[in-house]
Design a protein around this motif. Sequence first.
Motif, PDB file in Angstrom:
ATOM      1  N   ASP A  41       0.744  -1.097   0.186  1.00  0.00           N
ATOM      2  CA  ASP A  41       0.054  -0.135   0.044  1.00  0.00           C
ATOM      3  C   ASP A  41       0.823   1.358  -0.075  1.00  0.00           C
ATOM      4  N   GLY A  42       1.860   1.198   0.795  1.00  0.00           N
ATOM      5  CA  GLY A  42       2.870   2.489   0.821  1.00  0.00           C
ATOM      6  C   GLY A  42       3.474   2.590  -0.495  1.00  0.00           C
ATOM      7  N   LEU A  43       4.004   1.690  -1.348  1.00  0.00           N
ATOM      8  CA  LEU A  43       4.404   1.786  -2.567  1.00  0.00           C
ATOM      9  C   LEU A  43       3.374   2.237  -3.659  1.00  0.00           C
ATOM     10  N   LYS A  44       2.277   1.822  -3.362  1.00  0.00           N
ATOM     11  CA  LYS A  44       1.227   2.285  -4.526  1.00  0.00           C
ATOM     12  C   LYS A  44       0.734   3.742  -3.969  1.00  0.00           C
ATOM     13  N   ASN A  45       0.785   4.136  -2.947  1.00  0.00           N
ATOM     14  CA  ASN A  45       0.615   5.555  -2.293  1.00  0.00           C
ATOM     15  C   ASN A  45       1.625   6.442  -2.974  1.00  0.00           C
ATOM     16  N   MET A  46       3.114   5.907  -3.263  1.00  0.00           N
ATOM     17  CA  MET A  46       4.039   6.720  -3.661  1.00  0.00           C
ATOM     18  C   MET A  46       3.718   6.886  -5.015  1.00  0.00           C
ATOM     19  N   VAL A  47       3.403   5.854  -5.750  1.00  0.00           N
ATOM     20  CA  VAL A  47       3.186   6.072  -7.139  1.00  0.00           C
ATOM     21  C   VAL A  47       1.870   7.108  -7.303  1.00  0.00           C
ATOM     22  N   ALA A  48       0.956   6.642  -6.572  1.00  0.00           N
ATOM     23  CA  ALA A  48      -0.171   7.846  -7.010  1.00  0.00           C
ATOM     24  C   ALA A  48       0.183   9.003  -6.388  1.00  0.00           C
ATOM     25  N   GLY A  49       1.124   9.304  -5.471  1.00  0.00           N
ATOM     26  CA  GLY A  49       1.574  10.779  -4.995  1.00  0.00           C
ATOM     27  C   GLY A  49       2.607  11.076  -5.950  1.00  0.00           C
ATOM     28  N   GLY A  50       3.030  10.619  -7.051  1.00  0.00           N
ATOM     29  CA  GLY A  50       4.122  11.009  -8.102  1.00  0.00           C
ATOM     30  C   GLY A  50       5.420  10.928  -7.440  1.00  0.00           C
ATOM     31  N   ASN A  51       5.805  10.110  -6.436  1.00  0.00           N
ATOM     32  CA  ASN A  51       6.945  10.046  -5.787  1.00  0.00           C
ATOM     33  C   ASN A  51       8.089   8.740  -6.920  1.00  0.00           C
ATOM     34  N   ILE A  52       7.543   9.076  -8.069  1.00  0.00           N
ATOM     35  CA  ILE A  52       8.016   7.818  -9.059  1.00  0.00           C
ATOM     36  C   ILE A  52       9.938   7.976  -8.885  1.00  0.00           C
ATOM     37  N   SER A  53      10.223   9.243  -9.072  1.00  0.00           N
ATOM     38  CA  SER A  53      11.788   9.460  -9.015  1.00  0.00           C
ATOM     39  C   SER A  53      12.442   9.010  -7.881  1.00  0.00           C
ATOM     40  N   ASN A 134      -1.029  -0.164 -14.286  1.00  0.00           N
ATOM     41  CA  ASN A 134      -0.910   0.774 -15.429  1.00  0.00           C
ATOM     42  C   ASN A 134       0.501   1.243 -15.795  1.00  0.00           C
ATOM     43  N   GLY A 135       1.289   0.575 -15.181  1.00  0.00           N
ATOM     44  CA  GLY A 135       2.821   0.731 -15.596  1.00  0.00           C
ATOM     45  C   GLY A 135       3.108   0.159 -16.948  1.00  0.00           C
TER      46      GLY A 135
END
Length: 184
Positions: A41-53, A134-135
């Motif tokens: 969930d934390g990793l998903k939240n990071m993706v959703a929040g735009g913390n891709i870099s 979606n990746g």
Amino acid sequence: MFEQLTELVKQYGGNAVVNNPAVPNEQNDAVMNEASSSIVDGLKNMVAGGNISELAEMFQGNNAGNASNPVVKNLIEQVSGNLGSKFGLSNEASTGVANSLIPQVLESLINKAKNPNDSSLNIQDIINSISGGNGGGLMDAVSKYGGQFGLDQNNDGKVDMEDVTSVVSKKGGLGGLLGRLFGK
């Protein structure tokens, strides 16, 4: 990916959870399952929040086991908070479990995904899991058009995660990859 992650949590959960007197024995499995769910969930939240870099840096580097890594730090805080609220663990106990467990699990997960001799998990699996599938859209576009823009870094005739990781690490990050893909 969730199954592999759960196995890693169980593998490293011995000292952090099972042998931890602050965690009641009857809650060991539930605590480890919550830790696994909280990581995903934390990793998903990071993706959703735009913390891709930050995620890309973790996947490329060798710092997934470092508690000062922003991704690891964020996950430690999330897992610790969830364990405290759901199981009534003290702040000290839940933070101790998270600090012991998260760096080991993430480092092992990333190493497993990067290991060409281990086909049980790859970086594409992780990306698809944390991006809700979606990746693949980005990867499909990169695969389809990437060869035309010199993105086939290992000259194997296809553009895949290995090529993307190479381009991102060498050529200015995700912006450099997209710039080359779209001619900017």
